[in-house]
Design a protein around this motif. Sequence first.
Motif, short mmCIF file in Angstrom:
data_model
loop_
_atom_site.label_atom_id
_atom_site.label_comp_id
_atom_site.label_asym_id
_atom_site.label_seq_id
_atom_site.Cartn_x
_atom_site.Cartn_y
_atom_site.Cartn_z
N SER A 103 0.82 -1.21 0.00
CA SER A 103 0.00 0.00 0.00
C SER A 103 0.85 1.27 0.00
CB SER A 103 -0.91 -0.01 1.23
OG SER A 103 -1.65 1.18 1.33
N ALA A 104 2.01 1.23 0.68
CA ALA A 104 2.85 2.41 0.82
C ALA A 104 3.91 2.51 -0.28
CB ALA A 104 3.52 2.42 2.19
N GLY A 105 3.96 1.54 -1.19
CA GLY A 105 4.92 1.61 -2.29
C GLY A 105 6.30 1.09 -1.96
N TYR A 106 6.42 0.31 -0.89
CA TYR A 106 7.70 -0.33 -0.58
C TYR A 106 7.83 -1.59 -1.42
CZ TYR A 106 8.07 2.68 3.59
OH TYR A 106 8.17 3.75 4.43
N GLU A 107 9.07 -2.04 -1.62
CA GLU A 107 9.29 -3.16 -2.52
C GLU A 107 9.89 -4.39 -1.86
OE1 GLU A 107 10.86 -2.20 -6.46
OE2 GLU A 107 10.80 -0.09 -5.90
N ALA A 108 10.28 -4.28 -0.59
CA ALA A 108 10.95 -5.41 0.05
C ALA A 108 10.80 -5.34 1.56
CB ALA A 108 12.44 -5.43 -0.31
N ALA A 109 11.11 -6.46 2.21
CA ALA A 109 11.10 -6.52 3.67
C ALA A 109 12.30 -7.31 4.16
CB ALA A 109 9.82 -7.16 4.18
N GLN A 110 12.85 -6.86 5.28
CA GLN A 110 13.83 -7.66 6.02
C GLN A 110 13.14 -8.07 7.32
OE1 GLN A 110 17.52 -6.31 8.52
NE2 GLN A 110 18.29 -6.78 6.47
N LEU A 111 12.98 -9.37 7.51
CA LEU A 111 12.26 -9.90 8.66
C LEU A 111 13.24 -10.14 9.80
CD1 LEU A 111 9.94 -12.41 6.79
CD2 LEU A 111 9.48 -10.01 7.37
N ARG A 112 13.16 -9.30 10.80
CA ARG A 112 14.07 -9.40 11.94
C ARG A 112 13.58 -10.52 12.86
NH1 ARG A 112 15.75 -8.81 17.50
NH2 ARG A 112 17.28 -7.13 17.67
N THR A 113 14.50 -11.35 13.32
CA THR A 113 14.14 -12.48 14.16
C THR A 113 13.46 -12.03 15.46
OG1 THR A 113 15.00 -14.52 15.15
CG2 THR A 113 16.36 -12.56 15.38
#
Length: 258
Positions: free
Chosen positions: A25-35
């Motif tokens: 929705s915000a136009g971001y393209e990736a995620a880093q999933l922190r443990t």
Amino acid sequence: MKLGLVTYNLARTWDLETIISRCESAGYEAAQLRTEHGHGVEVTLNAAERAEIRDRFRDSDIKEISLGSTCEYHSLDAGEVGRQIELTKRFVDLAVDIGAVGVKVRPNGLQEAAGVPREKTLEQIGLALRQCGQHAEGSPVSIWLEVHGPETSHPPNIRRIMEAADHSHVGVCWNSNPTDVVDGSVREYFELLRPWGQSVHLSDLADPKYPWRELFALLRESGYSGYCLVEYPRESAEPETFMRYYAALWRELCRPDG
């Protein structure tokens, strides 16, 4: 360059569906999933669960670019260092299974108070990273060393670690720390770590003490085409509005003619 989100700290309680939908929705393209965050993507997942996560990201507009581990290798206990290396290897395997290309790790201090010379600890961290990089060989995954920790976040110390690691699957995650700045500029330390740059963490873009425009100009000059990952230090009562605001500010600061 592309914009992504680290689940620390803004999204620490969100489940996977919330992360994906809000990033889209915000136009971001990736995620880093922190443990250890609400998404639940951990090394304990079984094969079916890993495949489900991989497919969910493939069906979305969001790339699961990396996993944010807390693995560190500065301990005085050789057994503990070995356990951290083995845990990093498990994160590499998880990254492969879900389609990520990075595993973030961190240096987190020196042992000079215990009588261990600085160079010895930096070399120890680097050699541990080499073992992790060797495990990643033959896969698309690299180890991303965050510029982090008391003393170890000093860029010359990060460079010494990387020289000791000396492996193609080990790179640096620029962390946008206040200590990057020398006489109002980040150029000196950016160039020092530039050969290993693979990822970027962003903090508060409204901080006037950090030369954000210069950083983004340096990234462009270096040919960086990866992700700038938002690691905002606080949660927000209106996260979706905040994410859109942050993305707009990032685009403005990245403008070549800015």
